[in-house]
Design a protein around this motif. Sequence first.
Motif, short mmCIF file in Angstrom:
data_model
loop_
_atom_site.label_atom_id
_atom_site.label_comp_id
_atom_site.label_asym_id
_atom_site.label_seq_id
_atom_site.Cartn_x
_atom_site.Cartn_y
_atom_site.Cartn_z
N PHE C 157 0.83 -1.20 0.00
CA PHE C 157 0.00 0.00 0.00
C PHE C 157 0.87 1.25 0.00
O PHE C 157 0.55 2.23 -0.69
CB PHE C 157 -0.93 -0.01 1.21
N VAL C 158 1.96 1.19 0.75
CA VAL C 158 2.89 2.33 0.74
C VAL C 158 3.41 2.55 -0.67
O VAL C 158 3.47 3.67 -1.17
CB VAL C 158 4.05 2.09 1.72
N PHE C 159 3.74 1.44 -1.32
CA PHE C 159 4.22 1.53 -2.70
C PHE C 159 3.18 2.20 -3.58
O PHE C 159 3.48 3.09 -4.38
CB PHE C 159 4.54 0.12 -3.22
N LEU C 160 1.93 1.76 -3.43
CA LEU C 160 0.86 2.31 -4.25
C LEU C 160 0.69 3.80 -3.97
O LEU C 160 0.53 4.62 -4.89
CB LEU C 160 -0.45 1.57 -3.97
N ALA C 161 0.74 4.16 -2.67
CA ALA C 161 0.56 5.56 -2.31
C ALA C 161 1.64 6.42 -2.96
O ALA C 161 1.34 7.46 -3.56
CB ALA C 161 0.61 5.70 -0.79
N PHE C 162 2.89 5.97 -2.86
CA PHE C 162 3.98 6.74 -3.48
C PHE C 162 3.81 6.75 -5.00
O PHE C 162 4.06 7.77 -5.66
CB PHE C 162 5.34 6.15 -3.10
N LEU C 205 10.30 15.76 -9.34
CA LEU C 205 9.71 15.12 -8.16
C LEU C 205 8.92 13.88 -8.56
O LEU C 205 9.02 12.83 -7.92
CB LEU C 205 8.80 16.12 -7.44
N GLY C 206 8.14 14.00 -9.64
CA GLY C 206 7.30 12.87 -10.05
C GLY C 206 8.13 11.68 -10.46
O GLY C 206 7.91 10.56 -9.98
N PHE C 207 9.08 11.92 -11.35
CA PHE C 207 9.91 10.79 -11.81
C PHE C 207 10.88 10.36 -10.71
O PHE C 207 11.21 9.18 -10.59
CB PHE C 207 10.66 11.17 -13.09
N GLY C 208 11.32 11.34 -9.93
CA GLY C 208 12.22 11.02 -8.82
C GLY C 208 11.55 10.07 -7.83
O GLY C 208 12.19 9.18 -7.27
N LEU C 209 10.24 10.27 -7.62
CA LEU C 209 9.50 9.37 -6.74
C LEU C 209 9.66 7.93 -7.21
O LEU C 209 9.85 7.01 -6.41
CB LEU C 209 8.03 9.75 -6.77
N LYS C 210 9.55 7.74 -8.51
CA LYS C 210 9.68 6.39 -9.06
C LYS C 210 11.12 5.88 -8.94
O LYS C 210 11.36 4.69 -8.79
CB LYS C 210 9.27 6.37 -10.53
N MET C 211 12.07 6.83 -9.03
CA MET C 211 13.48 6.41 -8.95
C MET C 211 13.89 6.11 -7.52
O MET C 211 14.96 5.56 -7.29
CB MET C 211 14.39 7.52 -9.51
N GLY C 212 13.07 6.52 -6.58
CA GLY C 212 13.40 6.25 -5.18
C GLY C 212 14.47 7.18 -4.65
O GLY C 212 15.24 6.79 -3.77
N ILE C 213 14.51 8.42 -5.16
CA ILE C 213 15.53 9.32 -4.66
C ILE C 213 15.02 10.06 -3.43
O ILE C 213 13.83 10.11 -3.16
CB ILE C 213 15.93 10.35 -5.75
N HIS C 217 12.95 8.09 -0.87
CA HIS C 217 13.60 6.80 -1.03
C HIS C 217 12.87 5.67 -0.33
O HIS C 217 13.09 4.51 -0.61
CB HIS C 217 15.04 6.88 -0.51
N MET C 218 11.97 6.04 0.58
CA MET C 218 11.19 5.00 1.26
C MET C 218 10.39 4.18 0.25
O MET C 218 10.15 3.00 0.45
CB MET C 218 10.24 5.68 2.23
#
Lengths: 432, 253, 668
Positions: C157-162, C205-213, C217-218
């Motif tokens: 769920f955390v993954f989905l939220a991010f 920010l959007g793509f960075g979220l996917k990159m886990g930066i 990074h969580m």
Amino acid sequence: MSAPPPAGGSVPARALTYVDAERTLALRTDYERKETIFERPPELSSEDLGLVEHWQARGRPHRLPVGESVEGYGVFTFPYGPVTMGVPESGAFDIRTYGERVLELVPEVGYKSRRIASAVVGRVPADALLRVERFAGNFSASHAAAFLGAVEVANGIRVPEEELWTRALAQELQRVYNHVRLIARVAEAASQNVGLAQAHALAEESLRLMARTFGHRWAFGAFAPGNRFRRLGPDDRRALGERLRAYDREFASLWELFLGSRTFIDRIQSTALVSRADAIRWGAVGPTLRASGVAWDDRLRAPSPPYTDLFVPLAQGSEGDALARVLVREEEVRSSLLLVEQMLDRWTSVRGGEYVPRPPVEPGRGIVRLEAPSGDLVYDVRLADGRVAALGVRTPSQVNWPLFALGMRGAVFTDFHFALESFGLAFADTDG
Amino acid sequence: MSSWVERAWKKGIVTTSYPAEPATEEEAPPSGRAPQVADCSSFAAFAAAAESHCPTRAIGASGLDQGKCIRCSRCLPSGFRAAAELEAASGGRSSLLWIDGVPPKSTAAPAPLAPIGRSITVFLMDAGSCNACNLEVLALANPYYDAHRLGISFTNSPRHADVLVVVGVPTAGLVEPLKRTYEAMPSPKAVLAVGACAIDGGIFENTPGLDSTVRSVVPVDLFVSGCPPPPLAVLDGILRLAGRDRTRSGGSP
Amino acid sequence: MTNIAGVLLLVSVIGLFAGAPLAILSRRLGYAVTLVASGLLVATAILVLAYGPVTAISWSGVIAEPESMRLDGLSAFFALTAGIVWIGTSAFSLDYDHHDTPWLAVAYSLTLGSIAIVLTSTNFLVFLAGWEAMTLASYWMILEATGRPARTFSAAFVFLAFGEGSSLLVALAIAAFYSLSGGFAMTAITVAGPVTSLVFVAALLGFGLKMGIAPFHMSEWLPIAHSSAPSNASAVLSSTLTLAGVYGLFRLLTLLPEGPSWWGGLLLIIGAISALLGALFAAVSEHAKGLPAYSTIENNGLILVALGVALIARAEDVPTLFAFALFAAFFQALAHAVTKATLFLCAGYIERSTGTVDLNRVRGRPKGADAAASGAILVASLSLAAGPPLAGFVSEWMILEALFQSFRFSVPALQFLGLLAGAAVALAAGLVVVAMVKFLGFTVLWKPVATDRTPRRWGLSTPIAALATVIVALGVLSPWILQFLTPAASTFAGYSLTAPVSGLLAVPNGWSIVSGSPFGILSPPALAIALVLGLVPPLIYFAFGGPRKERPTPVWSSGRAPSAAEETYTSFGYSTGMRIMLRGLLGTREIRQRAGPAIAAEVATPEAYNVDLEVLDVFKVVYDSLVRAALWFADGLKRAVMPGRIGRYLAYILVIVLIVMVYTALAL
């Protein structure tokens, strides 16, 4: 950390308990009232039983019952010893850790047990003494003096005062050796190698002094029951006095340099803390006790000749860390040298005098305590038909191990040697 | 910093010149050396007088066993002169038995470490000593003896060691560790048993519960007698294992 | 040629999706089809890089926007990278996936397909649809964790939220982009303005979220480390899902006009912080999958750092450095994707053969484990630890080399920033060495455990070994790889670039990577040859039976019985020093709790304690408190507004009616 002391306010007999072959006897020192009580405790507290079991286990390796048990993620036991040159004696440590930091340290003693307490039973004191001297070679003068003293109390023999003075002289020389060597060991742990070489050389010089004075580097055979001791002639005494003055100067200037060496001081400051409360509760003895702020020295508080006649400076610290213990020892080197100087000055005055030991607690039984280099040493000898019937020994190392274990809690691995050396513990002295 | 240098300078060189020069009495006091009979012809008479005094039965009608002797000096009144040569204190087990109180004629001691020669690493194992032997062996590192000048160094692991120096009488708890220590050493290796306890048990021989001797647990190459032997006797023993001792090289190692 | 490539592209994308329905019939069939499709995708990408862009089909979109399925130089690079990874993961999955249901295979196939959509779309609407599909499909994949431990759901769920947060920000970036270009087509805009910066920041920010930066990074470590997502899923998530984020960022930057230098500065700061945080947490992670996941954060941070240097260099007009840093970013993306996929597959292999992902309990490979997998673990972790001449070493060298040249910037602040980032990256590199030595040490290098022999699993180890070979090849052949990637870099730059490759000294032309003109030089092929040559004499020596000066002895455990040595140093203990030293950064705290009854019942029983040394991700604390605040607010609002009294509800209706009436009256 540990359980509160039991109700009643008295100091538990705990670490001061020892067990001889047949029964238990407690020796209690009430540090607050400055009294020493020899007694059979009405009953042993449950806390004491752990240690009683421990001493009954003598003769085989066993863990001291001092630990908490620590579990946790990644926590494992780091086994150290029994064979390692890092500790130049055989004895082991189980260190519970999650890496780097010591959560719990449990000494495992008994590896070196030569069963001296039972080996001397049935022997005449003179033969028993050969074994007792070899209880711990570096504390041999103290062990011999305590044993002989106990025999004399048990027999009610009058002792020439000169003999007592000679024993004290040997003890003080050995104290100097042990303390200087301890400083050398700490310097070694700190890689203060110039200091190590200098202190090591001084330790060797004290051994040579001992050999010159008593015919043996470790004073083995210097004493024997029945007025057979090595008498010091005036030339011996003069030579010794001169050398000791030079020794004192050299030690003082060396210590001056050590005090200015940060590599040395920084590593022992705040290392392996023993609080005053813990020291009292666990019954610590010797420099360990004094470094934690308790003014107790058998030479002052429970003196026997010649200390009754001499000025005994009291070395005392307050911080309870390794530095405090080293400082106390450093002061004691000086005070020992001072004591020897006093003795040599007044040597002729005691010639011909005799000392009558106090009456035994029970017939044929002598209990003597004296201040060995690492602390309060107790010998309890029972004689029957002129032979040793039972021997109980309580050495300072036996008592002080738990304090070391306590001090190591929360320390890091690299503190180990500084901590261990600062307590001046010996496995030989523990196991016997 | 400079004061340390100044101090070291003032102290000067204290290191012994052994083995180039023989050991002085200061370096090896009489109590550390092998006892010797003053007059060899009358050994039997002395032995008869001294036998009952000897606590370790080192003196017998057949001879004087240096390996058992703890240098207690009780036999001194019976006519023993205290000091033999320092080098007389070590040898194979049989060469320590002095028939008629006379040291055996030059027995060729084995030198298992001769191939290693000039750099010898020593591991000290305490099998149950009183600490005196440990401290005497370790004293070899102090400036007075400085074994390092002869290429002898101490190690903290038997895996790096050439010589295993064993001190003390093997106690119940240490027999197995002693065996393991020996096994952990790489070949070629040698074992030096130092002190009366490590030879036959010394004063602790025949104590109930101490049933082993070092040589019953591991093969011992050389014994150094004494209780404890002085540091130079131990040094001599180590050099002897490498074939570099005084008696062999005539004083110059 | 173009026609063939177009057909190949179409077939491969369809193939990736076709895996889903086929997997319902048979899991292995599904994976086999994705395997073939991935191969086709790689082939297409190679053709595109060699011969130029290709369009598979074009159509008119829902709102009359032109749309096509197309690969140009840039997307071909990412398709190539993803394809290589997917070949490995699909082949691995054939033997790995032992689930009872086909749903993992279905979700896997859908994830791959939707990533392919993201890579091939030329219209932002389709891109966004692919992006959303990708998020949902990978969410499903995480849910399919073996045994579904309780925390799988919350982790997923955390993954989905991010993921949804990412979609939202990407949508915002696209909306801003739309306001500039007036369309959703991916066409370059030329007018610079404040809105372009908005697009950039939202995209970052959007793509960075996917990159886990950092500070997101969580989103990377939590789903993988806490849910024990299947290894093939973890590999896809960590290598290619984050790669899609990288692609998105690169694509948008290609379309935007040249930005101010603070864009690059921002990338540099975020990248350096991510690299440092990722490396730090990797070094103290004991989880065979969590550790590589943290390392992903570090590697993606490095990509941003390289890209940041490139953007600054472009803004500061240092074209050589721009080109070098850009190539560094591309090579880092390629090297990381392949290496990380290998490492995750290795983690899967370890999990399969030892039954645990806890490095404390892995304790060495089981006896009889095959050398191929062990060698792959060695290669992959050495590459991530920047061991020469592997791929990770080349990329790490290039990035540090680019940072060294920040003195070429005209603004002192940027020079200083470059220095700081260089220090952070170097520190991160060191910390990653700690992490990788731990991973390597407690798995492969540990003395084999004498447990029951596990059968060799060629089905698992062959794909891993193949990927490891790619890692070696990428490193050794890096100068030629870089030259091959030129179309991708040129597409990004908008003009024709040449790879920073030349020759120097005795090394032939084209064998060396050169930064600056010439600033630093490295020849991985020559290095590899030298390393091999160095091995030759000892090998010959031993082959002809030269004497070995060995003095073998048994293990020494300070005189104790060998059984006492069983309990040995834990991997936790290995990095505790770091936990304690860096407690300020890691938020380390010791929790000591008394175990059992407070007063020991037995005589002289020692007191029992439980000790836990915890490290804390500060950002997780922030998120947790945000979540708590939101819940608290919602709860309060619920209590205040909906007390369950009918009168209040009637009053609400009345107020609403009044408002509507007033509004209507005013409007009229």
